[in-house]
Design a protein around this motif. Sequence first.
Motif, PDB file in Angstrom:
ATOM      1  N   UNK A   6      -6.211 -13.794  -5.223  1.00 59.91           N
ATOM      2  CA  UNK A   6      -6.332 -12.507  -5.916  1.00 59.91           C
ATOM      3  C   UNK A   6      -5.621 -11.418  -5.119  1.00 59.91           C
ATOM      4  N   UNK A   7      -5.745 -11.457  -3.803  1.00 59.93           N
ATOM      5  CA  UNK A   7      -5.055 -10.473  -2.986  1.00 59.93           C
ATOM      6  C   UNK A   7      -3.547 -10.569  -3.178  1.00 59.93           C
ATOM      7  N   UNK A   8      -3.014 -11.785  -3.120  1.00 66.41           N
ATOM      8  CA  UNK A   8      -1.564 -11.971  -3.294  1.00 66.41           C
ATOM      9  C   UNK A   8      -1.133 -11.507  -4.677  1.00 66.41           C
ATOM     10  N   UNK A   9      -1.927 -11.840  -5.690  1.00 61.26           N
ATOM     11  CA  UNK A   9      -1.601 -11.429  -7.057  1.00 61.26           C
ATOM     12  C   UNK A   9      -1.557  -9.916  -7.186  1.00 61.26           C
ATOM     13  N   UNK A  10      -2.531  -9.230  -6.600  1.00 59.81           N
ATOM     14  CA  UNK A  10      -2.560  -7.770  -6.663  1.00 59.81           C
ATOM     15  C   UNK A  10      -1.395  -7.160  -5.893  1.00 59.81           C
ATOM     16  N   UNK A  11      -1.111  -7.707  -4.713  1.00 60.06           N
ATOM     17  CA  UNK A  11      -0.003  -7.185  -3.907  1.00 60.06           C
ATOM     18  C   UNK A  11       1.327  -7.365  -4.637  1.00 60.06           C
ATOM     19  N   UNK A  12       1.492  -8.496  -5.280  1.00 64.70           N
ATOM     20  CA  UNK A  12       2.723  -8.733  -6.061  1.00 64.70           C
ATOM     21  C   UNK A  12       2.810  -7.765  -7.239  1.00 64.70           C
ATOM     22  N   UNK A  13       1.677  -7.585  -7.937  1.00 59.82           N
ATOM     23  CA  UNK A  13       1.677  -6.700  -9.103  1.00 59.82           C
ATOM     24  C   UNK A  13       2.008  -5.270  -8.704  1.00 59.82           C
ATOM     25  N   UNK A  14       1.448  -4.808  -7.585  1.00 60.59           N
ATOM     26  CA  UNK A  14       1.748  -3.467  -7.098  1.00 60.59           C
ATOM     27  C   UNK A  14       3.219  -3.346  -6.737  1.00 60.59           C
ATOM     28  N   UNK A  15       3.748  -4.373  -6.081  1.00 59.99           N
ATOM     29  CA  UNK A  15       5.159  -4.348  -5.666  1.00 59.99           C
ATOM     30  C   UNK A  15       6.085  -4.206  -6.858  1.00 59.99           C
ATOM     31  N   UNK A  16       5.709  -4.854  -7.972  1.00 61.13           N
ATOM     32  CA  UNK A  16       6.555  -4.822  -9.167  1.00 61.13           C
ATOM     33  C   UNK A  16       6.372  -3.520  -9.937  1.00 61.13           C
ATOM     34  N   UNK A  17       5.099  -3.092 -10.109  1.00 59.26           N
ATOM     35  CA  UNK A  17       4.836  -1.939 -10.976  1.00 59.26           C
ATOM     36  C   UNK A  17       5.137  -0.606 -10.295  1.00 59.26           C
TER      37      UNK A  17
END
Length: 366
Positions: free
Chosen positions: A77-88
Motif C-alpha cells: 500500500x505504501x508503494x502504491x500510494x508513493x507511485x500514485x503521488x509521483x504520477x498525480x
Amino acid sequence: MLNRNKTRLLFLGGYLGAGKTTLALNLARELKKKYGKLTSLIMNDQGCVLVDTEYSRGSGFDTRDITGGCFCTNFDKFVSDARAISISSRPDVIIAEPIGTSTNVMSSVIAPLRLFYPDEFSVVPYTVVVDCSRALDVLSDEGKPVADAVNAIPVHQIKDAEKIILTKIDLVNNEKIIEIKKKIESVLPGVEIIETSSSELENIDAIVSFVLSDAVSTRIPIGEQNEEFAIEKAKLGWYSCACDIVPSESVDMYSLETELMKGVMNEYDENFVVHVKVLVESPESAAKMSLVGNTIHVDGVYGSRYVRMPGKLILNARIVSPPRILGDVMRRLVSNISSKYRVAMVRTEEKCFSPRPESPAYFFSE
C-alpha cells in the motif's frame, strides 16, 4: 543534484512527540519557498483518523495516510500510494513519516524499497528525529535503555539511523545538547547529527541540502528482533476520534484545546503521557496543539484563533493506559469541553486499542 527521473523519498523516523510532523512541514515550506521544489507527504498511524494528515492538507500539501498499521505491514500500500503521488502530483520530494513506535524501518521498509524499486525512488539516508527535551530520559550512561515506561524503542530507532536530527534545541541549554550528542555517539558512533528547532528553523538549510543532494541510503539493515519492542508497544493505549462540531458562539480554539490538554494532565502522570494531539478546524481557521509529558505546545495555526463556523475536532492520544480506561477518559474530557464551550459535537469516528505485534511483509538483516 536532484534527479527528476526518480522521486526523492525521505523517511523521517523517531519516537512519538519528537517533532517529526512539524519538521516535515517546515521542510516542505522551505523547499517550496526557497528552492521551488514540490513536496508531498505520507503519514502513518495505527488509528483511524490522523491529526497530522488533516493539518498537513489544510496547510496546502498533497498528503495521504496509511492507517491501521505501520508501513512495514502495509508495504504494498505504501508503494502504491508513493507511485500514485509521483504520477498525480509530480513532487520533487515525498516525505514519509512512520508511526512513532516503528522499529526496524531500515530492515522492513527502506531496504526492500532500495532492492525492488531502484529506478523509481531515490531514498534519502534514513533520518531519525530525536527530541532534545526527552533524549536523556531514554539513554543511560552506557547508551542502553533505562527502566522507564518506554525506552527500548527510541534507542533502537537511533541505532537504525543514518542521520540524526535533534529537535527542540531551544528548550535545552548547550551543555545538555553536548551531553545528548555524546550519548547518541555511544549508541551509533560516527553518525551525523544536525540541530534544529521549529521556532527559529536553525540549520533548516543544512537539512534541505542533504535532502536535495545525490546522497542515498546505503546502510546494511541491523534487523533487530527484540521482544521488548512488542512489550513496550502493548503498554500504550491508542485513542483516535473525529467529531463534527457546531459552535453556538465564537469559540477560542487555543482555550478549548488547552482545556482538553489540561484535562489529560489531571488524569495521568506526566511519565505516562507519551503524545496527545488535537486539531480544531473550520473553513476559516485551524489550530493544532500537542502534549508530551506535561508540556503543551502550539504546533500550528492558520486563520483566526476563533472558530465560528461548523467544522471538526480530531484527537489522537498515545498514553500508557489500558485502552478501555483511556477511551472512557477521553470521551469524558471531550464531553466536558463541549459543555463548557457551548460546542455541539457529534463523534463520527473512534478507535481505541493497544497495538498488536507487527508482521512485516519483508525483513532484511545483516
